[in-house]
Enzyme design. Structure first.
Site, PDB file in Angstrom:
ATOM      1  N   GLY A 193      -4.968 -11.777   9.895  1.00  7.51           N
ATOM      2  CA  GLY A 193      -4.891 -12.552  11.119  1.00  7.51           C
ATOM      3  C   GLY A 193      -3.688 -13.469  11.094  1.00  7.51           C
ATOM      4  O   GLY A 193      -3.076 -13.663  10.039  1.00  7.51           O
ATOM      5  N   PRO A 195      -1.151 -16.640  11.069  1.00  3.74           N
ATOM      6  CA  PRO A 195      -1.169 -17.815  10.199  1.00  3.74           C
ATOM      7  C   PRO A 195      -1.956 -18.953  10.848  1.00  3.74           C
ATOM      8  O   PRO A 195      -1.897 -19.132  12.060  1.00  3.74           O
ATOM      9  CB  PRO A 195       0.305 -18.211  10.082  1.00  3.74           C
ATOM     10  CG  PRO A 195       1.088 -17.043  10.545  1.00  3.74           C
ATOM     11  CD  PRO A 195       0.208 -16.241  11.440  1.00  3.74           C
ATOM     12  N   GLY A 196      -2.679 -19.664  10.027  1.00  5.18           N
ATOM     13  CA  GLY A 196      -3.379 -20.847  10.519  1.00  5.18           C
ATOM     14  C   GLY A 196      -4.689 -20.565  11.222  1.00  5.18           C
ATOM     15  O   GLY A 196      -5.272 -21.447  11.833  1.00  5.18           O
ATOM     16  N   GLY A 198      -7.401 -19.741   9.721  1.00  5.70           N
ATOM     17  CA  GLY A 198      -8.513 -20.157   8.891  1.00  5.70           C
ATOM     18  C   GLY A 198      -8.930 -19.158   7.832  1.00  5.70           C
ATOM     19  O   GLY A 198     -10.074 -19.200   7.368  1.00  5.70           O
ATOM     20  N   LYS A 199      -8.032 -18.292   7.441  1.00  9.74           N
ATOM     21  CA  LYS A 199      -8.389 -17.280   6.439  1.00  9.74           C
ATOM     22  C   LYS A 199      -8.686 -17.931   5.087  1.00  9.74           C
ATOM     23  O   LYS A 199      -9.715 -17.652   4.466  1.00  9.74           O
ATOM     24  CB  LYS A 199      -7.245 -16.257   6.294  1.00  9.74           C
ATOM     25  CG  LYS A 199      -6.948 -15.512   7.573  1.00  9.74           C
ATOM     26  CD  LYS A 199      -5.840 -14.512   7.400  1.00  9.74           C
ATOM     27  CE  LYS A 199      -4.489 -15.166   7.158  1.00  9.74           C
ATOM     28  NZ  LYS A 199      -4.021 -15.992   8.273  1.00  9.74           N
ATOM     29  N   THR A 200      -7.774 -18.782   4.654  1.00 10.82           N
ATOM     30  CA  THR A 200      -7.978 -19.451   3.378  1.00 10.82           C
ATOM     31  C   THR A 200      -9.263 -20.278   3.411  1.00 10.82           C
ATOM     32  O   THR A 200     -10.061 -20.273   2.473  1.00 10.82           O
ATOM     33  CB  THR A 200      -6.769 -20.346   3.057  1.00 10.82           C
ATOM     34  OG1 THR A 200      -5.581 -19.573   3.181  1.00 10.82           O
ATOM     35  CG2 THR A 200      -6.852 -20.911   1.673  1.00 10.82           C
ATOM     36  N   HIS A 415      19.920 -27.431  33.936  1.00  6.39           N
ATOM     37  CA  HIS A 415      19.474 -26.243  33.212  1.00  6.39           C
ATOM     38  C   HIS A 415      17.943 -26.162  33.190  1.00  6.39           C
ATOM     39  O   HIS A 415      17.350 -25.149  33.571  1.00  6.39           O
ATOM     40  CB  HIS A 415      20.050 -26.298  31.794  1.00  6.39           C
ATOM     41  CG  HIS A 415      19.693 -25.140  30.924  1.00  6.39           C
ATOM     42  ND1 HIS A 415      20.596 -24.177  30.552  1.00  6.39           N
ATOM     43  CD2 HIS A 415      18.519 -24.788  30.335  1.00  6.39           C
ATOM     44  CE1 HIS A 415      20.010 -23.285  29.787  1.00  6.39           C
ATOM     45  NE2 HIS A 415      18.740 -23.642  29.626  1.00  6.39           N
ATOM     46  N   GLU A 416      17.319 -27.247  32.778  1.00  9.11           N
ATOM     47  CA  GLU A 416      15.854 -27.235  32.663  1.00  9.11           C
ATOM     48  C   GLU A 416      15.195 -27.115  34.035  1.00  9.11           C
ATOM     49  O   GLU A 416      14.195 -26.418  34.192  1.00  9.11           O
ATOM     50  CB  GLU A 416      15.352 -28.480  31.935  1.00  9.11           C
ATOM     51  CG  GLU A 416      15.824 -28.621  30.486  1.00  9.11           C
ATOM     52  CD  GLU A 416      15.570 -27.383  29.634  1.00  9.11           C
ATOM     53  OE1 GLU A 416      14.585 -26.666  29.886  1.00  9.11           O
ATOM     54  OE2 GLU A 416      16.382 -27.127  28.721  1.00  9.11           O
TER      55      GLU A 416
HETATM   56  P1  ADP Z   1      -4.610 -19.396   7.113  1.00 13.29           P
HETATM   57  O1  ADP Z   1      -4.982 -19.236   5.679  1.00 13.29           O
HETATM   58  O2  ADP Z   1      -5.262 -18.417   8.018  1.00 13.29           O
HETATM   59  O3  ADP Z   1      -3.124 -19.448   7.347  1.00 13.29           O
HETATM   60  P2  ADP Z   1      -5.857 -21.914   6.726  1.00 13.29           P
HETATM   61  O4  ADP Z   1      -7.220 -21.486   6.339  1.00 13.29           O
HETATM   62  O5  ADP Z   1      -4.957 -22.315   5.631  1.00 13.29           O
HETATM   63  O6  ADP Z   1      -5.153 -20.807   7.605  1.00 13.29           O
HETATM   64  O7  ADP Z   1      -5.997 -23.087   7.787  1.00 13.29           O
HETATM   65  C1  ADP Z   1      -5.295 -24.277   7.675  1.00 13.29           C
HETATM   66  C2  ADP Z   1      -6.134 -25.426   8.178  1.00 13.29           C
HETATM   67  O8  ADP Z   1      -6.357 -25.306   9.575  1.00 13.29           O
HETATM   68  C3  ADP Z   1      -7.485 -25.482   7.563  1.00 13.29           C
HETATM   69  O9  ADP Z   1      -7.473 -26.208   6.384  1.00 13.29           O
HETATM   70  C4  ADP Z   1      -8.324 -26.147   8.623  1.00 13.29           C
HETATM   71  O10 ADP Z   1      -8.200 -27.537   8.556  1.00 13.29           O
HETATM   72  C5  ADP Z   1      -7.689 -25.680   9.894  1.00 13.29           C
HETATM   73  N1  ADP Z   1      -8.377 -24.520  10.457  1.00 13.29           N
HETATM   74  C6  ADP Z   1      -7.844 -23.286  10.609  1.00 13.29           C
HETATM   75  N2  ADP Z   1      -8.730 -22.460  11.171  1.00 13.29           N
HETATM   76  C7  ADP Z   1      -9.860 -23.159  11.369  1.00 13.29           C
HETATM   77  C8  ADP Z   1     -11.143 -22.831  11.907  1.00 13.29           C
HETATM   78  N3  ADP Z   1     -11.420 -21.614  12.356  1.00 13.29           N
HETATM   79  N4  ADP Z   1     -12.073 -23.810  11.948  1.00 13.29           N
HETATM   80  C9  ADP Z   1     -11.773 -25.042  11.496  1.00 13.29           C
HETATM   81  N5  ADP Z   1     -10.610 -25.401  10.975  1.00 13.29           N
HETATM   82  C10 ADP Z   1      -9.631 -24.487  10.906  1.00 13.29           C
HETATM   83 ZN    ZN Z   2      17.198 -22.735  28.634  1.00 12.15          ZN
HETATM   84 MG    MG Z   3      -3.710 -19.165   4.121  1.00  9.65          MG
END
Ligand code: ADP
Ligand code: ZN
Ligand code: MG
Length: 613
Positions: A193, A195-196, A198-200, A415-416
């Site tokens: 999925g 980045p960010g 929540g995989k980790t 421009h904007e």
């Molecule tokens: P990934 O590993 O997918 O890049 P992370 O698990 O490292 O993302 O997420 C980074 C932070 O974002 C987490 O520590 C958490 O604070 C927040 N976060 C991301 N996804 C969620 C979620 N589904 N629910 C709650 N917090 C989330």
């Molecule tokens: Zn522009």
């Molecule tokens: Mg991660």
């Protein structure tokens, strides 16, 4: 740490002693050269052996001596020796002793290796775990069950993924129950999925729910400068896991090692490949009854080696998607639990205004909002703070240090305003969110649009609208300042417009002539991910030419369309640009007021109340 020091000290001592042995005569019977010559002439010397500049010998009376021949040629010495019946022995340089020889040859290398490993250690942040004799040890961070305080309650908006993982939790809690039924337990789960999303976090929550130890290692931790280190780290990691079963091994960012094999730049068998092979071997090797679950995460599932996804390895795939609006509300709820919210806060509104935000973005938003609250000396986080935080994340932090002169500022405003007007009028285009001439990042100004709801696909119409809107900036400059005074400010717009047009032709089948055929070579986009040698497929030259023509056709059409619209609305362009000059940032309401004509040129100077902010 201490062992480490001892090793270094021993090495140093050995080196010093060897070298002192070699360089300086340790013989205490050292005599001066002149003394030596005198002795020879006096018939006191029975035997000498000459090794380079060193002369060692025996007296007739017994006893030995040693001397150094000065670097002045002494032509008489040989005659004197012969005349006095001294036995003369020569020593070949090689006879100096194999050890010394070896040392001389390898000395620079030894020094180099020492310095190198020292640097490596420094780079790795010091600490005993990283000493050079420990390269093969895994660096997995082991988190015991009692320290895992994250549960599924901390993860929101990814219900499908949670459901999949709940099964894993069940298994880790009661492995025996599963085996009695004869169920087959997955060995590996691959989470993919953006980045960010929540995989980790999910992986840690899974361990937290199951209350089992958790071994965390990132794909890049396996990769070191030395070949073979990665593979031995994998071995060590699985070894540790076996001792702690049931447990979870989590390999984050597995694409760092798990990319398709046979594609590296440095030939076939690079380090990455060996590491990947070792992971496959280990995964095949353990018995699923042991209760070890390997969870891996990646944002590039497409570049992974297919062997990883085979049954018996990461055969269970969990997609972790960007959250939809309800998901965003839930995530905001999780993260605002720890802060005090003002009663006017409506999380649903924030969620609505943040399409495309990941969980990490939302966590960041809440954090920024609380920082703003503190800065403003408020007790509770209110709606205005949350919105300011959202602006900062959407538009990037402001760079007030850039001082634009008025001419440049006006040009940016034009421009904007051009982007905003075209975007406002184009069918199917996202709504204008904010227009600003405060520099952010590398941009001098920014016009942001937000979709009204989450979008999962794009129509041809909206894509054309996007291209037109991207050209709005350049055209505004052109209309107002003349063709010769356009600026480089449109660089990024042009890049993005060209990219969309090219995708339309080669990937999405939106072109007149070329039809719905894929001409887009996916491989070229993947840096080192897939093959360098084979380029998917080749397009013929005529096709390539046609693609270029089609792309150009789309671009020109959009450009002309955009120019016409802006020419017809030139009065609004002036009003909006002047509003930007006085307010720096205007929002969707103000843009709408200009476009509806409720805000005329004559009242542009009137103070328009900025909504809330
Ligand atoms: P990934 O590993 O997918 O890049 P992370 O698990 O490292 O993302 O997420 C980074 C932070 O974002 C987490 O520590 C958490 O604070 C927040 N976060 C991301 N996804 C969620 C979620 N589904 N629910 C709650 N917090 C989330
Ligand atoms: Zn522009
Ligand atoms: Mg991660």
């Amino acid at each position: 740490m201490r062992n480490n020091w001892i090793i270094w000290v021993v090495i140093t001592v050995i080196l010093i002693s060897l070298f002192s042995n070699f360089n300086f005569p340790t013989n205490t019977n050292a005599i001066d050269y002149s003394e030596f010559v005198t002795q020879v002439k006096a018939g006191q010397v029975s035997r000498v052996s000459v090794d380079g500049l060193t002369i060692s010998g025996e007296y007739t009376s017994g006893g030995t001596f040693e001397t150094i021949r000065p670097a002045i040629s002494d032509d008489n010495l040989m005659n004197d020796l012969v005349a006095n019946n001294v036995q003369v022995v020569g020593v070949l340089p090689e006879e100096r002793g194999i050890l010394t020889q070896l040392l001389i040859a390898t000395f620079p290398v030894i020094i180099f290796v020492l310095i190198f490993s020292y640097l490596m250690r420094q780079q790795a942040g010091g600490g005993g775990k990283n000493n050079p004799f420990n390269f093969g040890k895994s660096r997995a961070k082991k988190i015991m069950e009692k320290d895992l305080d994250i549960t599924f309650n901390d993860v929101a908006g990814v219900d499908e993924a949670k459901q999949e993982l709940e099964e894993i939790v069940e298994f880790l809690k009661m492995p025996d129950k599963f085996h009695e039924v004869g169920g087959k337990i997955p060995k590996g789960v691959l989470m993919s999925g953006a980045p960010g999303t929540g995989k980790t976090l999910l992986a840690r929550a899974t361990a937290g729910e199951a209350k089992v130890p958790f071994f965390y290692m990132s794909g890049s931790d396996f990769v070191e400068m030395f070949v073979g280190v990665g593979a031995s780290r994998v071995r060590d990691l699985f070894e540790q896991a076996r001792k702690n079963a049931p447990c979870i091994i989590f390999i984050d960012e597995i694409d760092a090692v798990g990319r398709q094999r046979g594609t590296g730049l440095g030939g076939g068998h690079d380090e990455r490949e060996q590491t990947l092979n070792q992971i496959l071997v280990e995964m095949d090797g353990f018995d699923s009854k042991l209760g070890i679950i390997v969870i891996a995460a990646t944002n590039r599932a497409d570049v992974l080696d297919p062997a990883l996804l085979r049954p018996g390895r990461f055969d269970r795939q969990v997609m972790v998607d960007l959250p939809d609006i309800n998901g965003r509300v839930a995530i905001l709820e999780v993260h605002t639990k720890k802060i005090t919210l003002d009663s006017n806060v409506n999380l649903h509104d924030i969620a609505k205004g943040t399409p495309g935000f990941s969980g990490a973005d939302l966590a960041n938003l809440v954090n920024e909002a609380s920082l703003i609250t503190v800065r403003e000396n408020l007790k509770k986080v209110n709606m205005i703070c949350l919105e300011k935080a959202r602006d900062k994340i959407i538009m990037g932090p402001e760079r007030k240090s850039i001082m634009m002169d008025d001419k440049e500022k006006l040009n940016t405003a034009n421009h904007e305003a051009g982007h905003a007007i075209i975007g406002f009028l184009m069918p199917g285009h996202d709504k204008v969110y904010k227009v600003s001439i405060i520099p952010r990042g590398r941009a001098l100004g920014i016009t942001t649009f937000l979709p009204e709801k989450d979008k999962y696909s794009h129509s041809k119409e909206t894509l054309l609208s996007s291209i037109c809107t991207l050209f709005g900036g350049r055209i505004a400059e052109e209309l107002i300042n003349g063709e010769d005074n356009i600026t480089t400010g449109a660089q990024n717009d042009i890049e993005r417009a060209s990219h969309i047009a090219r995708m339309m032709v080669t990937k999405w089948g939106f072109s007149r002539d070329l039809g719905p055929i894929n001409y887009h070579d996916q491989d070229k986009e993947v840096f080192l991910g897939k093959s360098f040698a084979h380029h998917g497929f080749e397009v013929s030259q005529t096709t390539a030419q046609k693609v270029d023509e089609e792309v150009k056709y789309i671009i020109t059409q959009c450009y002309e369309r955009s120019r016409k619209i802006l020419t017809d609305n030139i009065d609004k362009l002036h009003i909006m640009a002047e509003m930007l000059m006085s307010h720096e940032t205007i929002d969707s309401e103000q843009v709408k007021a200009v476009m509806d004509g409720t805000l005329k040129a004559e009242d542009k100077d009137e103070k328009v109340e900025l909504k809330e902010a």
